[in-house]
Structure formats: C-alpha cells, structure tokens
Design an enzyme around this catalytic site. Structure first.
Site, PDB file in Angstrom:
ATOM      1  N   LYS A 137      37.321  39.487  32.723  1.00 52.32           N
ATOM      2  CA  LYS A 137      37.533  40.859  33.213  1.00 52.32           C
ATOM      3  C   LYS A 137      38.806  41.449  32.626  1.00 52.32           C
ATOM      4  CE  LYS A 137      40.203  41.603  36.117  1.00 52.32           C
ATOM      5  NZ  LYS A 137      40.103  41.327  37.537  1.00 52.32           N
ATOM      6  N   GLU A 166      37.600  48.121  39.242  1.00 54.33           N
ATOM      7  CA  GLU A 166      37.977  47.575  37.935  1.00 54.33           C
ATOM      8  C   GLU A 166      36.891  47.874  36.895  1.00 54.33           C
ATOM      9  OE1 GLU A 166      41.003  44.054  39.387  1.00 54.33           O
ATOM     10  OE2 GLU A 166      39.004  43.467  38.764  1.00 54.33           O
ATOM     11  N   HIS A 211      67.357  50.903  31.808  1.00 51.41           N
ATOM     12  CA  HIS A 211      66.929  52.218  31.363  1.00 51.41           C
ATOM     13  C   HIS A 211      66.607  52.234  29.872  1.00 51.41           C
ATOM     14  CE1 HIS A 211      66.607  56.543  31.674  1.00 51.41           C
ATOM     15  NE2 HIS A 211      67.363  56.662  30.588  1.00 51.41           N
ATOM     16  N   CYS A 254      38.351  36.766  36.726  1.00 53.83           N
ATOM     17  CA  CYS A 254      39.654  37.292  36.303  1.00 53.83           C
ATOM     18  C   CYS A 254      39.859  37.314  34.791  1.00 53.83           C
ATOM     19  CB  CYS A 254      40.808  36.473  36.878  1.00 53.83           C
ATOM     20  SG  CYS A 254      40.460  35.498  38.307  1.00 53.83           S
ATOM     21  N   TYR A 281      37.666  45.722  44.761  1.00 48.52           N
ATOM     22  CA  TYR A 281      38.297  45.311  43.509  1.00 48.52           C
ATOM     23  C   TYR A 281      37.334  45.476  42.323  1.00 48.52           C
ATOM     24  CZ  TYR A 281      42.076  42.666  45.825  1.00 48.52           C
ATOM     25  OH  TYR A 281      43.183  42.289  46.532  1.00 48.52           O
ATOM     26  N   ILE A 282      36.176  44.813  42.452  1.00 48.84           N
ATOM     27  CA  ILE A 282      35.289  44.741  41.284  1.00 48.84           C
ATOM     28  C   ILE A 282      34.763  46.132  40.940  1.00 48.84           C
ATOM     29  CG2 ILE A 282      33.122  43.747  40.424  1.00 48.84           C
ATOM     30  CD1 ILE A 282      33.744  41.233  42.067  1.00 48.84           C
ATOM     31  N   GLU A 288      62.627  50.667  36.599  1.00 48.87           N
ATOM     32  CA  GLU A 288      63.924  51.085  37.150  1.00 48.87           C
ATOM     33  C   GLU A 288      63.748  51.970  38.382  1.00 48.87           C
ATOM     34  OE1 GLU A 288      66.391  53.848  34.824  1.00 48.87           O
ATOM     35  OE2 GLU A 288      64.635  54.341  33.626  1.00 48.87           O
ATOM     36  N   CYS A 317      36.897  32.343  38.168  1.00 50.60           N
ATOM     37  CA  CYS A 317      38.022  33.052  37.535  1.00 50.60           C
ATOM     38  C   CYS A 317      37.963  32.953  36.016  1.00 50.60           C
ATOM     39  CB  CYS A 317      39.348  32.499  38.059  1.00 50.60           C
ATOM     40  SG  CYS A 317      40.759  33.300  37.303  1.00 50.60           S
ATOM     41  N   ASP A 334      37.930  30.007  47.847  1.00 52.38           N
ATOM     42  CA  ASP A 334      37.097  31.073  48.422  1.00 52.38           C
ATOM     43  C   ASP A 334      36.081  30.562  49.441  1.00 52.38           C
ATOM     44  OD1 ASP A 334      38.460  32.755  46.780  1.00 52.38           O
ATOM     45  OD2 ASP A 334      36.738  33.402  45.589  1.00 52.38           O
ATOM     46  N   GLY A 352      40.553  25.984  42.401  1.00 52.74           N
ATOM     47  CA  GLY A 352      41.054  25.089  43.448  1.00 52.74           C
ATOM     48  C   GLY A 352      40.660  23.652  43.195  1.00 52.74           C
TER      49      GLY A 352
HETATM   50  P1  NDP Z   1      35.770  43.727  47.994  1.00 50.83           P
HETATM   51  O1  NDP Z   1      35.841  43.017  49.280  1.00 50.83           O
HETATM   52  O2  NDP Z   1      37.024  44.064  47.282  1.00 50.83           O
HETATM   53  O3  NDP Z   1      34.968  45.084  48.184  1.00 50.83           O
HETATM   54  C1  NDP Z   1      33.663  45.088  48.692  1.00 50.83           C
HETATM   55  C2  NDP Z   1      33.184  46.505  48.799  1.00 50.83           C
HETATM   56  O4  NDP Z   1      31.807  46.483  49.099  1.00 50.83           O
HETATM   57  C3  NDP Z   1      33.877  47.289  49.888  1.00 50.83           C
HETATM   58  O5  NDP Z   1      33.982  48.622  49.483  1.00 50.83           O
HETATM   59  C4  NDP Z   1      32.909  47.141  51.053  1.00 50.83           C
HETATM   60  O6  NDP Z   1      32.963  48.228  51.916  1.00 50.83           O
HETATM   61  C5  NDP Z   1      31.585  47.130  50.351  1.00 50.83           C
HETATM   62  N1  NDP Z   1      30.578  46.336  51.059  1.00 50.83           N
HETATM   63  C6  NDP Z   1      30.745  45.147  51.658  1.00 50.83           C
HETATM   64  N2  NDP Z   1      29.582  44.712  52.190  1.00 50.83           N
HETATM   65  C7  NDP Z   1      28.666  45.663  51.936  1.00 50.83           C
HETATM   66  C8  NDP Z   1      27.294  45.814  52.241  1.00 50.83           C
HETATM   67  N3  NDP Z   1      26.626  44.899  52.942  1.00 50.83           N
HETATM   68  N4  NDP Z   1      26.665  46.937  51.822  1.00 50.83           N
HETATM   69  C9  NDP Z   1      27.321  47.887  51.127  1.00 50.83           C
HETATM   70  N5  NDP Z   1      28.636  47.802  50.819  1.00 50.83           N
HETATM   71  C10 NDP Z   1      29.297  46.695  51.221  1.00 50.83           C
HETATM   72  O7  NDP Z   1      34.778  42.833  47.106  1.00 50.83           O
HETATM   73  P2  NDP Z   1      34.479  42.768  45.553  1.00 50.83           P
HETATM   74  O8  NDP Z   1      33.048  42.425  45.462  1.00 50.83           O
HETATM   75  O9  NDP Z   1      34.987  43.964  44.840  1.00 50.83           O
HETATM   76  O10 NDP Z   1      35.341  41.513  45.113  1.00 50.83           O
HETATM   77  C11 NDP Z   1      35.159  40.267  45.774  1.00 50.83           C
HETATM   78  C12 NDP Z   1      36.469  39.555  45.955  1.00 50.83           C
HETATM   79  O11 NDP Z   1      36.883  39.015  44.718  1.00 50.83           O
HETATM   80  C13 NDP Z   1      37.604  40.463  46.426  1.00 50.83           C
HETATM   81  O12 NDP Z   1      37.693  40.499  47.808  1.00 50.83           O
HETATM   82  C14 NDP Z   1      38.815  39.838  45.803  1.00 50.83           C
HETATM   83  O13 NDP Z   1      39.387  38.959  46.715  1.00 50.83           O
HETATM   84  C15 NDP Z   1      38.286  39.093  44.601  1.00 50.83           C
HETATM   85  N6  NDP Z   1      38.646  39.838  43.377  1.00 50.83           N
HETATM   86  C16 NDP Z   1      39.956  39.980  43.079  1.00 50.83           C
HETATM   87  C17 NDP Z   1      40.329  40.672  41.954  1.00 50.83           C
HETATM   88  C18 NDP Z   1      41.785  40.833  41.653  1.00 50.83           C
HETATM   89  O14 NDP Z   1      42.584  40.099  42.209  1.00 50.83           O
HETATM   90  N7  NDP Z   1      42.191  41.785  40.813  1.00 50.83           N
HETATM   91  C19 NDP Z   1      39.351  41.268  41.047  1.00 50.83           C
HETATM   92  C20 NDP Z   1      37.999  41.075  41.477  1.00 50.83           C
HETATM   93  C21 NDP Z   1      37.669  40.387  42.596  1.00 50.83           C
HETATM   94  P3  NDP Z   1      33.987  48.278  53.157  1.00 50.83           P
HETATM   95  O15 NDP Z   1      35.309  48.668  52.609  1.00 50.83           O
HETATM   96  O16 NDP Z   1      33.378  49.289  54.036  1.00 50.83           O
HETATM   97  O17 NDP Z   1      33.978  46.906  53.740  1.00 50.83           O
END
Ligand code: NDP
Length: 448
Positions: A51, A182, A437, A48, A178-179, A442, A43, A304, A16
């Site tokens: 990764k 992945e 095809h 990104c 996500y992380i 498709e 990123c 962010d 950004g």
């Molecule tokens: P996410 O928000 O995707 O997932 C976080 C996970 O951690 C969820 O399962 C959540 O559970 C859990 N969690 C959250 N807080 C706690 C806690 N205090 N204790 C234990 N578990 C917890 O975050 P990521 O860290 O995977 O990624 C961060 C951000 O980065 C994403 O939101 C995304 O926007 C971005 N990103 C995007 C990617 C892409 O576009 N391909 C790739 C990587 C990152 P619950 O579901 O219960 O909340």
C-alpha cells in the site's frame, strides 16, 4: 528430552507470529510456525508495505504536475498501472524471502500449510500430521469483512486490490476508514474516478474531528466523491465486465470495480479454538489477558486476532512481549497508551494521544493550539491545500496529551513528536525547543 515435539507452535507467520517465533527461538525455544498463505502476513504481503509503495507511486502525479512550477520542463506523462503493480509485487516477493530467511536463521521450522488446534498442546497440519507443543501461539491476524448483500461477491477487498489486471476507470469504495481513504487517494491520483460510499456520516471515526474534516474537504477538492449514510442494496455484473451498483435512495451507479473496505474481522473461524475451550468475544476475537494468555493456559494469542489495536507495530510488540515473558524470563506487558497512528491518504494524517473531544471528556479543562498553514512547496506550486496541526494540552498540568496533523509528511513528523507526547512533555517543553527553519515540523514548537 521434552515430552513435546516443540516448545512453541505458532499459527500464522505475520508480523506478530514471526516476531514471537524469532525471539522465542533466540531464547533457546524449539519453535515451529505454520503459515497457509505467505510468510510475512497481511502487512508485508497485502497491506502496509505494498500500500505504501502505491502511495509513493500515486504521489508522483502531484509531484510531476508541481515540478513545472519549479522550472522543470515535464513532457506529458502517462501512468502504467501494470509496471507499478508488478514492481510492487516483486518487492513483496523479495521481502517474503527475507522473512523466510530470518526464520531459517533462527532455526524456526516453517510448515507452509494450514494448522488447526486439536488439543490444548496439540495441532494438526493439513496432511493430518499431529504435533505437540508446550505452548501454542495464535497469530492468524484478521480478514476483510464484506457485508452480506446480493452481488457482494463481485466486489474486491484489500486482498485483491494489489493484483488488479487493469486500472479501474471508475471505482466505488465502501467504508470510510483507513483503507477506504488511502485507496481513494491512490486511485484518484492515478486518474480513476473515485466514489466513497459510507454507512455513516463521517470518515475516520476515532480521529480528531477537525483533521477528518480537513481530509474530507481536500479529498473533495481533488475530485473524490463521497456518499454518506448510504447502505448497499446490490451489485450486478454486466456482460461487458462493468458493475451496476444499487445503493439505497440513489440512482444506479456503473463502475469498473467495487472495493469493500468495511473493517477487518479476527481470523478465528475453523481453527479449532472453540473446541478446545478458547474463549472468544462478541466480535470473534480471542480473549487474552495482559500477558497474551487465552482462557486455555497453554494457548496464547497476539496481533489482530485479539482485536486490541489493529496495527502492525502493536502486533510486533505483543509477539516480542510474549516471547520475552514466556521464554526469556523477562516478563513484559505492552503499553497501549499513546500509540501513534497514520492514515496514508493524500495528504496523510498522523496522530497520537487524545483527540480534543476525548480530552474534554476525560480531563475537563484543556487548551487547544492549532496551526493552519500552506506548506511552502504548495505555495510555490500554486496548490491550494492547507496543512493543519493541532495540539491538545491538559490545562491543569500543561502536559501535551494529543497531537493531530494533516499535511505533507505528517506521519514522518508525528513519529518523532510522539516521543515527546509519550514522555509526558509539556507545552512549555515544546516552546523551549528552537524551531528548525524552514520546515513544516517547526510549527509544532511555534504554536500560539
Ligand atoms: P476501518 O475500521 O478503518 O473502517 C471501516 C469502515 O467501514 C468504517 O467507515 C465503518 O463505518 C465501515 N463499516 C464497518 N462495518 C460495516 C458494515 N457492516 N457495513 C458497512 N460499512 C461498515 O477498517 P478498514 O477496513 O479501513 O481497515 C481495517 C483495519 O486495518 C483498520 O482498523 C486499521 O486498524 C488497519 N489499517 C491500518 C492502516 C494504517 O495504519 N495506515 C491502513 C489500513 C488498515 P463506521 O465508522 O460507521 O463504523
């Protein structure tokens, strides 16, 4: 002469911040940007880009295996983490250089140091230098959130994962987002034993349930272990460098690394925001209006750090909109509807628009179309891995309001299909398009 040292001072040279700096400068503004770590931001440096390169590297495990079914006489192959890691890090260095050049070419002054805000139009660099600017843009991004429990300091985050000295034989990944998914895919393909531990009972909250279920099922088939509804109690570091992880109601686990992937929090601490009256929300994100302006009129924020949608292309749009609006005389507001997203798991997910559940809540009457198929190359390879495409249609208008896909190249296909969803096209419009095809894409125009 302006009364300020700069027209714009940007804090944070990530997606950004770099976009805003470059565009503001191209509109004639005198711009400076401060970056305490590396130009390019999360990123490019530790997100990104590296990764995705690891995802490519990991996928060779399946490609090499499947190649034999396609007639290739493949000798036993060995994966060398150090080679991939160093090549990826070298590519990151190259990209960082390009980002720096872009800023130089636009005559943006780069201060490679930390900056804090000391007034509505004043910043202080780490060496004490104070600089004034007509406007300040905060683009400091986010930071991995690590839950607080004994021994959590022994875990790594996505900041460190790209630099691992050796490939962990056993890795535990906390989180189900996500992380987590992945990197579970990446390490599993490299041969590590992977266990995902999540506090809830679901992965990828926010994605369509059927798609999430499919990823879970395929991941388990590939050998990734999952533990749900399990909080961490503690991590102990052993003399041999391994870690003993204590989870609620589970026997202790011995692993070589623990990766915390438990969300990212806005980077707003210690940069003087509260002191100058910039309002933050309960998550610590900067509150901004639709023009990216904070509660202090001369201070703006994008990306962010505002915790709207934590995606690079969104931060870039916000940076562009800010610069065009404030310095280009072209008021622009970012449209957050139908933002496509992807999870680069194995196989990957692509999605745009409403999930089935969201559409049922919002629209009432919806039609759902699915295609559950095995990609041609998986059939020949003997790989029992099915793709799933799902279309959500507003029954009243025939408009396609959501597309959700898991399968090979799903993000590549989804990006093009997202244009149709964004444009408000109908199921009939999809049907009117002749299939290409043979392709996986498709399926999108053959849904019955
Ligand atoms: P996410 O928000 O995707 O997932 C976080 C996970 O951690 C969820 O399962 C959540 O559970 C859990 N969690 C959250 N807080 C706690 C806690 N205090 N204790 C234990 N578990 C917890 O975050 P990521 O860290 O995977 O990624 C961060 C951000 O980065 C994403 O939101 C995304 O926007 C971005 N990103 C995007 C990617 C892409 O576009 N391909 C790739 C990587 C990152 P619950 O579901 O219960 O909340």
């Amino acid at each position: 002469m302006s009364e300020f040292d700069y027209d714009l001072f940007v804090i944070g040279a990530g997606s950004g911040g770099v976009r805003a700096s470059r565009i503001a400068a191209s509109h004639g503004a005198r711009v400076a940007v401060a970056e305490e770590y590396r130009v390019g931001g999360t990123c490019v440096i530790r997100g990104c880009v590296p990764k995705k390169l690891l995802v490519y590297g990991a996928h060779f495990a399946e490609d090499i295996h499947d190649a034999r079914k396609f007639g290739w006489d493949v000798p036993e192959c060995r994966f060398d983490w150090n080679v991939l890691r160093d090549n990826v890090l070298a590519e990151v260095d190259r990209l960082e250089g390009l980002y720096g050049q872009t800023l130089d070419n636009h005559k943006v002054t780069v201060f490679r140091t930390r900056a804090t805000i000391v007034g509505p139009q004043k910043v202080r660099l780490a060496d004490g230098t104070e600089l004034t600017a007509g406007r300040i843009l905060i683009a400091t991004g986010g930071w991995p959130h690590v839950p607080d429990f004994p021994g959590s300091e022994h875990a790594i985050t996505s900041n460190e994962v790209f630099h691992l000295e050796t490939l962990p034989k056993r890795i535990m990944i906390a989180g189900g987002g996500y992380i987590a998914n992945e990197f579970a895919g990446i390490f599993n393909e490299f041969g590590s034993q992977v266990t995902i531990v999540n506090r809830g009972d679901t992965i990828l909250r926010g994605y369509d349930e059927q798609i999430r279920d499919r990823l879970l099922q395929i991941s388990m088939t590939k050998g990734i272990h999952f533990k749900f509804n399990v909080p961490f109690r503690s991590i102990e570091k052993n003399d041999d460098g391994t870690l003993t992880v204590h989870l609620e109601n589970c026997d202790p686990f011995i692993v070589d690394a623990v990766l915390m992937a438990t969300g990212r929090v806005p980077n707003t601490k210690g940069i003087g925001l509260e002191e100058v009256g910039v309002e933050l929300d309960e998550q610590g994100a900067i509150k901004v209006d639709e023009t990216n302006q904070s509660s202090v009129p001369s201070i703006y924020a994008v990306g962010d750090v505002t915790n709207r949608i934590q995606l690079t292309p969104v931060a870039i749009r916000e940076g562009q909109a800010f610069a065009d609006s404030v310095f280009g005389g072209k008021p622009t507001v970012v449209d957050y509807q139908n933002v496509p997203s992807a999870v680069f798991s194995h196989p990957p997910i692509g999605a745009v628009g409403m999930t089935e559940a969201e559409a049922r809540n919002k629209l009432g009457s919806v039609r759902i179309y699915t295609s559950d198929f095995r990609a041609m190359k998986n059939v020949l390879a003997g790989r029992n891995e099915r793709a799933l495409y799902k279309m959500v249609v507003n029954a009243a208008t025939d408009q396609v309001v959501g597309l959700h896909m898991i399968g090979p190249d799903a993000p590549e296909i989804l990006q093009a299909a997202a244009i149709a969803v964004k444009a408000g096209l109908t199921k009939a419009d999809f049907d009117a398009t002749v299939a290409l095809h043979p392709s996986m894409a498709e399926e999108l125009v053959l849904l019955k």
